[in-house]
Design a protein around this motif. Sequence first.
Motif, PDB file in Angstrom:
ATOM      1  N   GLN A   8       0.818  -1.216   0.000  1.00 44.03           N
ATOM      2  CA  GLN A   8       0.000   0.000   0.000  1.00 44.03           C
ATOM      3  C   GLN A   8       0.853   1.269   0.000  1.00 44.03           C
ATOM      4  O   GLN A   8       0.315   2.374  -0.065  1.00 44.03           O
ATOM      5  CB  GLN A   8      -0.908   0.015   1.242  1.00 44.03           C
ATOM      6  CG  GLN A   8      -1.786  -1.219   1.399  1.00 44.03           C
ATOM      7  CD  GLN A   8      -2.775  -1.376   0.268  1.00 44.03           C
ATOM      8  OE1 GLN A   8      -3.357  -0.392  -0.179  1.00 44.03           O
ATOM      9  NE2 GLN A   8      -2.964  -2.589  -0.212  1.00 44.03           N
ATOM     10  N   GLN A 155      -8.602  -0.598  -9.720  1.00 42.12           N
ATOM     11  CA  GLN A 155      -9.869  -1.314  -9.867  1.00 42.12           C
ATOM     12  C   GLN A 155     -10.626  -0.803 -11.096  1.00 42.12           C
ATOM     13  O   GLN A 155     -11.186  -1.579 -11.873  1.00 42.12           O
ATOM     14  CB  GLN A 155     -10.726  -1.143  -8.606  1.00 42.12           C
ATOM     15  CG  GLN A 155     -10.206  -1.876  -7.376  1.00 42.12           C
ATOM     16  CD  GLN A 155     -10.485  -3.369  -7.419  1.00 42.12           C
ATOM     17  OE1 GLN A 155     -11.120  -3.873  -8.348  1.00 42.12           O
ATOM     18  NE2 GLN A 155     -10.014  -4.092  -6.421  1.00 42.12           N
ATOM     19  N   GLU A 193       0.064 -10.565  -6.289  1.00 40.81           N
ATOM     20  CA  GLU A 193      -1.144 -10.585  -5.464  1.00 40.81           C
ATOM     21  C   GLU A 193      -2.143  -9.532  -5.924  1.00 40.81           C
ATOM     22  O   GLU A 193      -3.359  -9.748  -5.900  1.00 40.81           O
ATOM     23  CB  GLU A 193      -0.792 -10.352  -3.987  1.00 40.81           C
ATOM     24  CG  GLU A 193       0.121 -11.398  -3.391  1.00 40.81           C
ATOM     25  CD  GLU A 193       1.607 -11.052  -3.511  1.00 40.81           C
ATOM     26  OE1 GLU A 193       2.365 -11.458  -2.610  1.00 40.81           O
ATOM     27  OE2 GLU A 193       2.000 -10.379  -4.475  1.00 40.81           O
ATOM     28  N   THR A 194      -1.618  -8.394  -6.359  1.00 43.15           N
ATOM     29  CA  THR A 194      -2.486  -7.325  -6.844  1.00 43.15           C
ATOM     30  C   THR A 194      -3.190  -7.753  -8.128  1.00 43.15           C
ATOM     31  O   THR A 194      -4.391  -7.503  -8.309  1.00 43.15           O
ATOM     32  CB  THR A 194      -1.678  -6.040  -7.082  1.00 43.15           C
ATOM     33  OG1 THR A 194      -1.186  -5.561  -5.826  1.00 43.15           O
ATOM     34  CG2 THR A 194      -2.530  -4.957  -7.726  1.00 43.15           C
ATOM     35  N   GLN A 196      -3.941 -10.733  -8.992  1.00 39.36           N
ATOM     36  CA  GLN A 196      -4.960 -11.725  -8.623  1.00 39.36           C
ATOM     37  C   GLN A 196      -6.199 -11.040  -8.070  1.00 39.36           C
ATOM     38  O   GLN A 196      -7.334 -11.397  -8.409  1.00 39.36           O
ATOM     39  CB  GLN A 196      -4.384 -12.713  -7.602  1.00 39.36           C
ATOM     40  CG  GLN A 196      -5.252 -13.922  -7.345  1.00 39.36           C
ATOM     41  CD  GLN A 196      -5.474 -14.774  -8.578  1.00 39.36           C
ATOM     42  OE1 GLN A 196      -4.556 -15.026  -9.351  1.00 39.36           O
ATOM     43  NE2 GLN A 196      -6.708 -15.216  -8.793  1.00 39.36           N
ATOM     44  N   ASP A 197      -5.991 -10.032  -7.245  1.00 40.23           N
ATOM     45  CA  ASP A 197      -7.119  -9.294  -6.669  1.00 40.23           C
ATOM     46  C   ASP A 197      -7.919  -8.575  -7.755  1.00 40.23           C
ATOM     47  O   ASP A 197      -9.149  -8.517  -7.708  1.00 40.23           O
ATOM     48  CB  ASP A 197      -6.629  -8.271  -5.646  1.00 40.23           C
ATOM     49  CG  ASP A 197      -6.106  -8.910  -4.375  1.00 40.23           C
ATOM     50  OD1 ASP A 197      -6.406 -10.101  -4.144  1.00 40.23           O
ATOM     51  OD2 ASP A 197      -5.390  -8.218  -3.629  1.00 40.23           O
ATOM     52  N   LEU A 198      -7.208  -8.002  -8.749  1.00 41.56           N
ATOM     53  CA  LEU A 198      -7.849  -7.201  -9.783  1.00 41.56           C
ATOM     54  C   LEU A 198      -8.538  -8.052 -10.852  1.00 41.56           C
ATOM     55  O   LEU A 198      -9.639  -7.724 -11.314  1.00 41.56           O
ATOM     56  CB  LEU A 198      -6.823  -6.294 -10.459  1.00 41.56           C
ATOM     57  CG  LEU A 198      -6.212  -5.179  -9.616  1.00 41.56           C
ATOM     58  CD1 LEU A 198      -5.090  -4.498 -10.396  1.00 41.56           C
ATOM     59  CD2 LEU A 198      -7.271  -4.153  -9.217  1.00 41.56           C
ATOM     60  N   GLY A 200      -8.394 -11.812 -10.980  1.00 39.40           N
ATOM     61  CA  GLY A 200      -8.548 -13.243 -10.708  1.00 39.40           C
ATOM     62  C   GLY A 200      -9.956 -13.777 -10.828  1.00 39.40           C
ATOM     63  O   GLY A 200     -10.157 -14.931 -11.211  1.00 39.40           O
ATOM     64  N   GLU A 201     -10.954 -12.971 -10.512  1.00 42.31           N
ATOM     65  CA  GLU A 201     -12.338 -13.447 -10.580  1.00 42.31           C
ATOM     66  C   GLU A 201     -12.782 -13.672 -12.023  1.00 42.31           C
ATOM     67  O   GLU A 201     -13.508 -14.624 -12.325  1.00 42.31           O
ATOM     68  CB  GLU A 201     -13.275 -12.449  -9.901  1.00 42.31           C
ATOM     69  CG  GLU A 201     -14.729 -12.881  -9.906  1.00 42.31           C
ATOM     70  CD  GLU A 201     -15.656 -11.889  -9.220  1.00 42.31           C
ATOM     71  OE1 GLU A 201     -16.891 -12.062  -9.368  1.00 42.31           O
ATOM     72  OE2 GLU A 201     -15.163 -10.959  -8.557  1.00 42.31           O
TER      73      GLU A 201
END
Length: 240
Positions: A8, A155, A193-194, A196-198, A200-201
């Motif tokens: 962050q 996002q 990781e970022t 995947q968060d952005l 991955g879905e």
Amino acid sequence: MTDNYDVQVQEKRHMLPDEWIDRWKDGKIGFHQDTVHELLKKYLEKILNGRKGIRFFFPLCGKAVDMKWLADMGHTVFGVDVCEIGIKDFFSEQNIPYTEEPVGTIPEAKLFKSTDGKIFLYNCNLYDFSSSVVGRFDGIWDRGSMVAINPCDRQRYAALIISLMDTDCRYLLDTFLYNPNLYSGPPFFVPDETLQDLFGEMCSIQLLDSVDALSEKQTNWGIDFLTEKVHLLTLKKSLS
């Protein structure tokens, strides 16, 4: 490699469009490369997947020489950049005749189009662009966009990119890892990781390569390592 870093730490770093335009005006464009990116050349077939003459999208395209390289292969290239300096420089430096016209669906935007109908570059805010302008794309090459946008906008950026992906789109994404406590960016630190968060879905994410990209220029930023990664993202079939 990111375990000891605060992902962050760069969240408050915020660049306005005028700051990017000023960089172009002042010639501070160290992010530009005069040759086709080696990782694009290496993994082009991962995007093409056997297809010919596909529609490529370049977010924050600048004057990337990769665009002419792909157009010369028979692909159609679309790009967006907030600064028209880079767009005009592209056509001038590559000796490509072009026309200029307004974009009816985006106020104050301009379209710079090669006269052979192979390259379409839009001068506007990236977030004003949408699939309603020219449809969706078969391939995306993101060499300097994800790492350049403000971290607080990621996002929004991911949602835009996903909305521009056609069903079989193959999105080649270039990112950097370094110690963000030592350098504020841009280019910004983008850990896996970022991604995947952005994405991955909606997307399957495959790491294709990871290379040591540290050079004297980057050591002058004050960092002690720089890892460049290239990922291939495809829409999950159940969601496409």
